[in-house]
Design a protein around this motif. Structure first.
Motif, PDB file in Angstrom:
ATOM      1  N   CYS A 101       0.848  -1.190   0.000  1.00 33.48           N
ATOM      2  CA  CYS A 101       0.000   0.000   0.000  1.00 33.48           C
ATOM      3  C   CYS A 101       0.886   1.243   0.000  1.00 33.48           C
ATOM      4  CB  CYS A 101      -0.900  -0.013   1.229  1.00 33.48           C
ATOM      5  SG  CYS A 101      -1.791   1.529   1.521  1.00 33.48           S
ATOM      6  N   LEU A 103       0.079   4.115   0.947  1.00 35.40           N
ATOM      7  CA  LEU A 103      -0.301   5.072   1.996  1.00 35.40           C
ATOM      8  C   LEU A 103       0.133   4.673   3.403  1.00 35.40           C
ATOM      9  CD1 LEU A 103      -3.927   5.832   0.737  1.00 35.40           C
ATOM     10  CD2 LEU A 103      -1.923   7.318   0.519  1.00 35.40           C
ATOM     11  N   CYS A 104       0.565   3.413   3.581  1.00 33.23           N
ATOM     12  CA  CYS A 104       0.994   2.984   4.917  1.00 33.23           C
ATOM     13  C   CYS A 104       2.200   2.067   4.773  1.00 33.23           C
ATOM     14  CB  CYS A 104      -0.150   2.278   5.652  1.00 33.23           C
ATOM     15  SG  CYS A 104      -0.538   0.635   5.007  1.00 33.23           S
ATOM     16  N   HIS A 147      -4.394   0.351   0.046  1.00 31.73           N
ATOM     17  CA  HIS A 147      -5.449  -0.358   0.763  1.00 31.73           C
ATOM     18  C   HIS A 147      -6.729   0.449   0.601  1.00 31.73           C
ATOM     19  CE1 HIS A 147      -2.163  -1.995   3.596  1.00 31.73           C
ATOM     20  NE2 HIS A 147      -2.603  -3.000   2.866  1.00 31.73           N
ATOM     21  N   CYS A 150      -7.165   2.401   3.841  1.00 28.32           N
ATOM     22  CA  CYS A 150      -6.341   3.611   3.986  1.00 28.32           C
ATOM     23  C   CYS A 150      -6.919   4.749   3.133  1.00 28.32           C
ATOM     24  CB  CYS A 150      -4.900   3.335   3.562  1.00 28.32           C
ATOM     25  SG  CYS A 150      -4.009   2.239   4.685  1.00 28.32           S
ATOM     26  N   GLY A 342      -3.364   1.823   7.909  1.00 27.45           N
ATOM     27  CA  GLY A 342      -3.067   0.394   7.769  1.00 27.45           C
ATOM     28  C   GLY A 342      -2.186  -0.132   8.889  1.00 27.45           C
TER      29      GLY A 342
HETATM   30 ZN   LIG Z   1      -2.399   1.001   3.680  1.00 33.08          ZN
END
Ligand SMILES: [Zn+2]
Ligand SMILES: [Zn+2]
Ligand SMILES: [Zn+2]
Ligand SMILES: [Zn+2]
Ligand SMILES: [Zn+2]
Length: 401
Positions: A101, A103-104, A147, A150, A342
């Motif tokens: 992912c 974002l995390c 995700h 997320c 996440g």
């Molecule tokens: Zn994530």
């Protein structure tokens, strides 16, 4: 038991297990659970930002599994916010099921995923992450994914991420374009161009059910003072629509519910908003200076985006308010702890202690049946901070220090 047909049917079609996003079972709040036939992922349709249905789809395949082995066209160079000059297109293959992912810091596990686009609109393509590292840490360039959890979280809170429909359109696009065109509107009569051809197919729900029709004419209507499309329906009925009305019933939208569109991908908010003067790039950069208390990673040269604890926010979802202690007179969040969504959900075994109870750090509320990308989702993220033991997802567009 067999005497109650309705129960028998619903029991037979209930999928066991919990949704990857909200962790609630099939049927919770009326939400229909689907199971990916490839990876076994369980998602409520609306949590996954897809159009809700009433039945189980034995062929349901999640976006991540569907992408395996397919080639997609990408922009070169591929950049968040797009590239103004000298870009061309290239094909890129998704070799395995994506699990990383953007974002995390969670890079493994079977979770709900959506593609991350470089820019909204018809020029937008899936973002490409550049090759990084060396030796065994080397990662080749790859297609960017997020995700769904997320992305949905950030989408419904700060809005630094938003959902895109098929073709790159987004919620509120019409309003935005309309305001840009306001001045032109007066001149519309003289230089209005026909946008939809004769023969364009439409479908509209009438009292008697759905009817298909075709555009048969485009002309200026003196009475209405605007250009109208004449549509002939299969039952011989004729109706006139202006461009905006016609767009509501275009068959190319395909969706069974005309007001609900599936989110096909997510995209970063970029640039300066003309109306509010809010500089998204600057804000996102500032958010990346925060450190996730779980993975502790430095986000400044990544796409990761942490969120801050929102306990005591006036907009805090009321179901979640009950989970943390009440403090008299506190009406705004004071805790500054940051986490990646996440990471809070999947990368920690730690729990927050509230009133002697152990609570997970991250919750997602599946919400009501509203437009699919804008699922009224809320998360609470419990931090490990004993006093402000709670994070709720309603981050304003600024950082608390
Ligand atoms: Zn994530
Ligand atoms: Zn769910
Ligand atoms: Zn799958
Ligand atoms: Zn993290
Ligand atoms: Zn907190």
């Amino acid at each position: 038991m067999a005497s109650d047909d309705a129960t028998a049917v619903s029991t037979a079609t209930t999928i066991k297990g919990k949704c990857d996003l909200c962790a609630k079972p099939d049927g919770y709040g009326g939400h229909n659970l689907q199971k990916c036939k490839e990876c076994g992922l369980l998602v409520h349709e609306l949590c996954y930002a897809t159009v809700p249905t009433e039945c189980k789809n034995p062929n349901f395949t999640c976006h991540a599994c569907k992408s395996v082995g397919t080639e997609v066209e990408v922009n070169v160079p591929s950049r968040v916010g797009g590239c103004k000059t000298g870009s061309h297109r290239e094909m890129m293959k998704q070799e395995t099921r994506p699990m990383e992912c953007a974002l995390c810091s969670v890079k493994s596990g079977i979770h709900a995923m959506h593609p991350l686009s470089d820019i909204s609109g018809s020029e937008g393509r899936q973002l490409v992450l550049p090759a990084t590292g060396a030796g065994f840490k080397r990662k080749e360039k790859r297609l960017a994914w997020v995700h769904t959890l997320c992305a949905q979280y950030i989408c419904t809170t700060t809005g630094y991420i938003y959902g895109l429909f098929e073709g790159g359109g987004w919620e509120g696009q019409e309003d935005e374009e309309q305001s840009h065109n306001e001045e032109d509107e007066q001149n519309q009569e003289e230089n209005h161009a026909q946008k939809y051809e004769i023969g364009t197919e439409v479908s509209k729900e009438f009292e008697e059910g759905w009817f298909d029709g075709k555009v048969t004419e485009y002309r200026y209507d003196e009475d209405e003072g605007e250009y109208l499309y004449a549509v002939l329906y299969e039952d011989g009925d004729k109706e006139d629509y202006n461009e905006k009305e016609l767009e509501e019933i275009l068959i190319s939208r395909k969706e069974p519910h005309s007001s609900i569109f599936a989110t096909e991908s997510f995209c970063f908010l970029t640039g300066v908003d003309k109306k509010t003067g809010v500089d998204a790039d600057k804000n996102v950069k500032e958010v990346r200076e925060l450190k996730c208390t779980i993975c502790n990673s430095n986000d400044s040269h990544s796409l990761r985006l942490p969120v801050q604890c929102m306990a005591y926010d006036p907009n805090e979802f009321k179901e979640f308010k009950k989970c943390h202690r009440k403090i008299k007179g506190v009406t705004k969040p004071e805790c500054t702890l940051a986490v990646h969504v996440g990471c809070a959900r999947w990368a920690t075994k730690k729990f927050a202690g509230v009133k002697g109870k152990s609570l997970r750090m991250c919750y997602f509320y599946p919400g009501q049946k509203v437009r699919a990308w804008k699922v009224f989702g809320f998360l609470i993220l419990y931090t490990l901070n004993a006093f402000y033991s709670f994070i709720i997802a309603w981050s304003p567009g600024w950082i608390r220090r």
